[in-house]
Design a protein around this motif. Structure first.
Motif, PDB file in Angstrom:
ATOM      1  N   THR A  19       0.868  -1.140  -0.016  1.00  0.00           N
ATOM      2  CA  THR A  19       0.020   0.138  -0.012  1.00  0.00           C
ATOM      3  C   THR A  19       0.839   1.191  -0.040  1.00  0.00           C
ATOM      4  OG1 THR A  19      -1.861  -1.119   1.189  1.00  0.00           O
ATOM      5  CG2 THR A  19      -1.813   1.169   1.255  1.00  0.00           C
ATOM      6  N   ALA A  20       1.761   1.371   1.102  1.00  0.00           N
ATOM      7  CA  ALA A  20       2.510   2.489   1.084  1.00  0.00           C
ATOM      8  C   ALA A  20       3.478   2.662  -0.295  1.00  0.00           C
ATOM      9  CB  ALA A  20       3.595   2.354   2.052  1.00  0.00           C
ATOM     10  N   ALA A  21       4.136   1.585  -0.929  1.00  0.00           N
ATOM     11  CA  ALA A  21       4.881   1.740  -1.933  1.00  0.00           C
ATOM     12  C   ALA A  21       4.040   2.224  -3.318  1.00  0.00           C
ATOM     13  CB  ALA A  21       5.515   0.235  -2.385  1.00  0.00           C
ATOM     14  N   ILE A  22       2.855   1.760  -3.388  1.00  0.00           N
ATOM     15  CA  ILE A  22       1.919   2.094  -4.499  1.00  0.00           C
ATOM     16  C   ILE A  22       1.695   3.573  -4.228  1.00  0.00           C
ATOM     17  CG2 ILE A  22      -0.234   1.890  -5.429  1.00  0.00           C
ATOM     18  CD1 ILE A  22      -0.100  -1.115  -5.184  1.00  0.00           C
ATOM     19  N   SER A  27       2.364   9.133  -6.128  1.00  0.00           N
ATOM     20  CA  SER A  27       2.745  10.744  -5.842  1.00  0.00           C
ATOM     21  C   SER A  27       3.752  11.378  -6.839  1.00  0.00           C
ATOM     22  CB  SER A  27       3.123  10.703  -4.372  1.00  0.00           C
ATOM     23  OG  SER A  27       4.334  10.059  -4.112  1.00  0.00           O
ATOM     24  N   HIS A  28       4.413  10.342  -7.466  1.00  0.00           N
ATOM     25  CA  HIS A  28       5.319  10.898  -8.468  1.00  0.00           C
ATOM     26  C   HIS A  28       4.773  11.239 -10.109  1.00  0.00           C
ATOM     27  CE1 HIS A  28       8.600  11.194  -5.558  1.00  0.00           C
ATOM     28  NE2 HIS A  28       8.345   9.932  -5.153  1.00  0.00           N
ATOM     29  N   GLY A  29       3.603  11.433 -10.105  1.00  0.00           N
ATOM     30  CA  GLY A  29       3.040  11.648 -11.269  1.00  0.00           C
ATOM     31  C   GLY A  29       2.162  10.709 -12.076  1.00  0.00           C
ATOM     32  N   TYR A  30       1.912   9.664 -11.280  1.00  0.00           N
ATOM     33  CA  TYR A  30       1.243   8.466 -11.604  1.00  0.00           C
ATOM     34  C   TYR A  30       0.091   8.219 -10.950  1.00  0.00           C
ATOM     35  CZ  TYR A  30       5.375   7.298 -13.870  1.00  0.00           C
ATOM     36  OH  TYR A  30       6.657   7.102 -14.635  1.00  0.00           O
ATOM     37  N   ASP A  31      -1.009   9.275 -10.977  1.00  0.00           N
ATOM     38  CA  ASP A  31      -2.194   9.654 -10.075  1.00  0.00           C
ATOM     39  C   ASP A  31      -3.126   8.516 -10.198  1.00  0.00           C
ATOM     40  OD1 ASP A  31      -1.265  11.954  -9.217  1.00  0.00           O
ATOM     41  OD2 ASP A  31      -2.408  13.193 -10.419  1.00  0.00           O
ATOM     42  N   TRP A  32      -3.220   7.631 -11.217  1.00  0.00           N
ATOM     43  CA  TRP A  32      -4.007   6.749 -11.586  1.00  0.00           C
ATOM     44  C   TRP A  32      -3.876   5.192 -10.725  1.00  0.00           C
ATOM     45  CZ3 TRP A  32      -1.721   2.389 -13.490  1.00  0.00           C
ATOM     46  CH2 TRP A  32      -0.562   2.533 -14.333  1.00  0.00           C
ATOM     47  N   LEU A  33      -2.510   5.335 -10.252  1.00  0.00           N
ATOM     48  CA  LEU A  33      -2.057   4.272  -9.055  1.00  0.00           C
ATOM     49  C   LEU A  33      -2.635   4.236  -7.888  1.00  0.00           C
ATOM     50  CD1 LEU A  33       1.523   3.841 -10.028  1.00  0.00           C
ATOM     51  CD2 LEU A  33      -0.238   2.023 -10.629  1.00  0.00           C
ATOM     52  N   ALA A  38      -5.107   0.041  -2.794  1.00  0.00           N
ATOM     53  CA  ALA A  38      -6.170  -0.852  -1.631  1.00  0.00           C
ATOM     54  C   ALA A  38      -5.776  -2.224  -1.706  1.00  0.00           C
ATOM     55  CB  ALA A  38      -7.674  -0.678  -2.178  1.00  0.00           C
ATOM     56  N   ILE A  39      -4.976  -2.533  -2.862  1.00  0.00           N
ATOM     57  CA  ILE A  39      -4.771  -4.002  -2.853  1.00  0.00           C
ATOM     58  C   ILE A  39      -3.926  -4.479  -1.775  1.00  0.00           C
ATOM     59  CG2 ILE A  39      -3.275  -5.756  -4.453  1.00  0.00           C
ATOM     60  CD1 ILE A  39      -3.749  -3.839  -6.950  1.00  0.00           C
ATOM     61  N   GLY A  40      -2.930  -3.752  -1.197  1.00  0.00           N
ATOM     62  CA  GLY A  40      -2.180  -4.252  -0.098  1.00  0.00           C
ATOM     63  C   GLY A  40      -3.359  -4.459   1.264  1.00  0.00           C
ATOM     64  N   ILE A  41      -4.223  -3.904   1.233  1.00  0.00           N
ATOM     65  CA  ILE A  41      -5.138  -3.518   2.466  1.00  0.00           C
ATOM     66  C   ILE A  41      -6.145  -4.763   2.269  1.00  0.00           C
ATOM     67  CG2 ILE A  41      -6.756  -2.525   4.039  1.00  0.00           C
ATOM     68  CD1 ILE A  41      -5.259   0.213   3.300  1.00  0.00           C
ATOM     69  N   ILE A  42      -6.455  -5.166   0.922  1.00  0.00           N
ATOM     70  CA  ILE A  42      -7.476  -6.206   0.697  1.00  0.00           C
ATOM     71  C   ILE A  42      -6.590  -7.437   1.107  1.00  0.00           C
ATOM     72  CG2 ILE A  42      -8.715  -7.384  -1.302  1.00  0.00           C
ATOM     73  CD1 ILE A  42      -9.273  -4.760  -2.177  1.00  0.00           C
ATOM     74  N   GLY A 105     -11.794  -7.654   2.018  1.00  0.00           N
ATOM     75  CA  GLY A 105     -10.985  -8.700   1.735  1.00  0.00           C
ATOM     76  C   GLY A 105     -11.462  -9.634   2.572  1.00  0.00           C
ATOM     77  N   ALA A 106     -11.708  -9.712   4.045  1.00  0.00           N
ATOM     78  CA  ALA A 106     -11.884 -10.806   4.815  1.00  0.00           C
ATOM     79  C   ALA A 106     -13.425 -11.365   4.286  1.00  0.00           C
ATOM     80  CB  ALA A 106     -12.278 -10.306   6.184  1.00  0.00           C
ATOM     81  N   TRP A 107     -14.203 -10.570   3.958  1.00  0.00           N
ATOM     82  CA  TRP A 107     -15.679 -10.973   3.620  1.00  0.00           C
ATOM     83  C   TRP A 107     -15.529 -11.751   2.280  1.00  0.00           C
ATOM     84  CZ3 TRP A 107     -19.616  -7.627   0.636  1.00  0.00           C
ATOM     85  CH2 TRP A 107     -20.980  -8.287   0.650  1.00  0.00           C
TER      86      TRP A 107
END
Length: 138
Positions: A19-22, A27-33, A38-42, A105-107
């Motif tokens: 999550t933090a890495a994405i 933040s370096h110009g790839y706003d669509w990422l 949320a993938i990490g938290i899922i 994710g748990a659901w």
């Protein structure tokens, strides 16, 4: 304490790091990422023992987002969110969203387990029908 032994620490650390890495890359110009952070938290919620743990661990995995937000990675705070009440409110909101994503994710894991059990149950019923037909034919 059972609480700490029931937690999959590896998935919690990996999910929070993803999550933090994405977010840092976005933040370096790839706003669509940002959406994919949320993938990490899922993942954290999916690997949790049950829905309650998934919700709690989702909030815990969202703490790097809080840190990144206050470092300015997500932009600067202005207006209400620049006040002390705004900072507390934004922290709570980020943790609540993380808890919700962990819950999802748990659901999803719970529903997948139920679907697998139903599929296996149907497979067993089908096997028994074929055996009964063969016995009746002989």
């Amino acid at each position: 304490m059972e609480l700490f032994t029931d937690i999959d620490w590896k998935s919690l650390i990996i999910g929070a790091a993803i999550t933090a890495a994405i977010i840092i890359v976005a933040s370096h110009g790839y706003d669509w990422l940002y959406v994919f952070s949320a993938i990490g938290i899922i993942y954290v919620g999916y690997t949790a023992k049950n829905i309650k743990y998934g919700t709690i661990l989702g909030a815990v995995a969202a703490t790097p987002i809080v840190i990144l937000a206050f470092q300015g990675t997500l932009g600067t705070f202005s207006g209400f969110f620049a006040t002390e009440t705004g900072i507390i409110t934004s922290t709570i909101l980020i943790l609540l969203v993380g808890a919700f994503i962990g819950f999802v994710g748990a659901w999803g894991k719970r529903d997948r387990i139920k679907a697998k059990e139903e599929y296996e149950k149907k497979q067993k019923i089908g096997k028994n029908k074929n055996k009964n037909k063969k016995k009746n034919n002989n």
